[in-house]
Design an enzyme around this catalytic site. Structure first.
Site, PDB file in Angstrom:
ATOM      1  CE1 TYR A  40      -3.816   2.619   0.616  1.00 43.90           C
ATOM      2  CE2 TYR A  40      -2.377   3.151   2.750  1.00 43.90           C
ATOM      3  CZ  TYR A  40      -3.442   3.271   1.828  1.00 43.90           C
ATOM      4  OH  TYR A  40      -4.172   4.613   1.971  1.00 43.90           O
TER       5      TYR A  40
ATOM      6  CG  ASP B  17       5.926   3.594   0.862  1.00 40.59           C
ATOM      7  OD1 ASP B  17       6.154   4.337   1.800  1.00 40.59           O
ATOM      8  OD2 ASP B  17       4.518   3.347   0.527  1.00 40.59           O
TER       9      ASP B  17
ATOM     10  CE  LYS C 241       2.055   4.709   8.181  1.00 40.07           C
ATOM     11  NZ  LYS C 241       0.697   4.374   8.758  1.00 40.07           N
TER      12      LYS C 241
END
Ligand code: PLP
Length: 429
Positions: A144, A239, A267
């Site tokens: 994702y 990523d 994050k």
């Protein structure tokens, strides 16, 4: 466990927010219950609006590696807020955080801050396309990369399956340029890249997959992607929105010793405030506006509160022993959980890299999207509900990772293990 106030709030939320939530998985539908509304987090503990307390293994889906409301992070945010919350102009703190990121992450010579992981991946792909003059993006099934159109492609069924939009509202014209192929399969990757090399801008990968549950890269997988992309002149994007500053201070690229061309972060680098970043070789990053022609911008990008929180977070993570401690605690937790699985006879597969882990309810190894999908999600749902009833807050989906933080004490982990044993026994009743 009383949940009256959470239930009332969810009812109110559903009247004004689609599904009552601001991100779908929070609705807890796949585990068959309604969400709790959280009023406070402190260390490893969350308190809901009914005053129930939980040991938290979601950690805001990764950012809270120091636990909630860490004093250094909160102090930095408070100090920054007094001076104003946004200027839309350069500030010293964004240079400080950029310098920390450049020092830490092997592939990053220059970095641009954005407001979320989605913006980071979306911008990195635009840059890869602008830099190479090619359109196709290769991703892996089950990875994702946020909710930008290019990434919302149904898990592909194999070699050169052209993308089918995974959501209404995503034009086929956009995802026809996205190829999704199986994770951990170098053969299919090599065939795909060799057949389409002249049209492929980049390969984007989660170096440790975290969004089909935790799936580590097979030995040689990341090395193989790097070798092939280099040979064929295709950009490699890691990523590291989850893995950055999580599986090592310098992320998965430090842990596995593979240097991509571009890296996406999010994050942890925002200390719990909305931040993302993308960076890489100066030669590529210099193609971003205003130095170069690839446009990317943001009113709140480099927000002073978020930058201050990120700096405080990274400084805490620089303290000697943090990652050894996370590894030690997580390894002990893994051992306890595997012991419980063997002793109770509930078949599970525990995948772990550092402080990221998933217990899959399947007897078979999980190495890609297909094997992850063999998990017994009904059983996970029951386990989730049972654990929640004992005060253990897990991710409300089988296909998410659990995170161990610096705030989890040995006692927290012992308690979670004890509850797991109780829950596993109950699964067999
Ligand atoms: N990339 C990865 C690997 C992620 O796990 C996520 C979110 O979970 C994203 C990108 C998107 O980040 P955000 O939710 O901040 O937009």
């Amino acid at each position: 466990m009383k949940r009256t106030v959470s239930d009332e709030m969810f009812e109110a939320a559903r009247r004004v927010i689609p599904g009552g939530v601001n991100s779908p998985v929070r609705a807890c539908r796949s585990v068959g219950c309604d969400p709790l509304f959280i009023k406070r987090g402190l260390g490893a503990v969350l308190t809901d609006v009914d005053d129930n307390e939980y040991i938290d293994f979601v950690c805001s889906w990764g950012p809270m590696i120091l636990g909630h409301a860490h004093p250094s992070v909160i102090a930095a945010i408070q100090a920054a807020a007094v001076d104003g919350t946004s200027f839309g102009a350069p500030t010293p703190t964004e240079v400080d955080l950029a310098s920390l990121v450049v020092e830490a992450v092997p592939s990053i010579e220059k970095v641009r801050f954005v407001n979320s992981g989605t913006e980071a991946t979306m911008s990195a792909v635009r840059l890869a396309r602008g830099y190479t003059g090619r359109n196709i993006v290769v991703k892996f099934d089950g990875c994702y990369h946020g909710h930008a159109d290019s990434f919302l492609v149904k898990a592909g069924s194999g070699l050169l399956t052209l993308g089918i939009p995974g959501s209404p509202g995503v034009p086929e014209d956009i995802v026809k340029n996205t190829l999704s192929i199986p994770y951990n399969n170098l053969e299919i990757l090599e065939d795909t890249l060799r057949q389409k090399a002249a049209e492929i801008a980049c390969v984007i990968v989660e170096p440790v997959a975290g969004n089909m549950g935790c799936v580590p890269p097979a030995p040689g997988f990341l090395e193989g992607i790097r070798r092939l992309t280099k040979e064929l002149n295709i950009l490699l994007i890691f990523d590291e929105v989850i893995t950055g500053f999580r599986v090592a201070y310098g992320g998965a690229q430090e842990r596995f010793g593979i240097t991509p061309d571009l890296t996406c972060l999010g994050k942890i680098i925002g200390g719990g405030l909305p931040v993302g970043a993308y960076g890489g070789k100066a030669e590529i990053m210099d193609c971003v506006a205003p130095d170069g022609p690839v446009y990317q911008a943001g009113t709140l990008s480099g927000n002073p509160l978020a930058m201050a929180a990120g700096i405080a977070m990274l400084k805490e993570l620089q303290r000697p022993g943090v990652y050894t401690e996370l590894e030690r605690k997580s390894a002990r937790f893994e051992e306890m959980l595997n012991g419980i699985s063997r002793a109770t006879g509930v078949p599970t597969q525990l995948n772990r890299v550092g402080s990221v882990m998933t217990v899959f309810f399947t007897p078979d190894p999980v190495s890609d999207f297909e094997s992850a999908m063999r998990s017994d999600t009904e059983r996970y749902g029951q386990h989730y509900r049972q654990m929640l009833s004992t005060g253990i807050y897990l991710a409300p989906s089988q296909f998410e990772a659990a995170f161990v933080s610096m705030a989890h004490s040995e006692k927290d982990l012992d308690t979670a293990a004890k509850m797991t044993e109780w829950s596993f026994k109950k699964l067999l009743e």
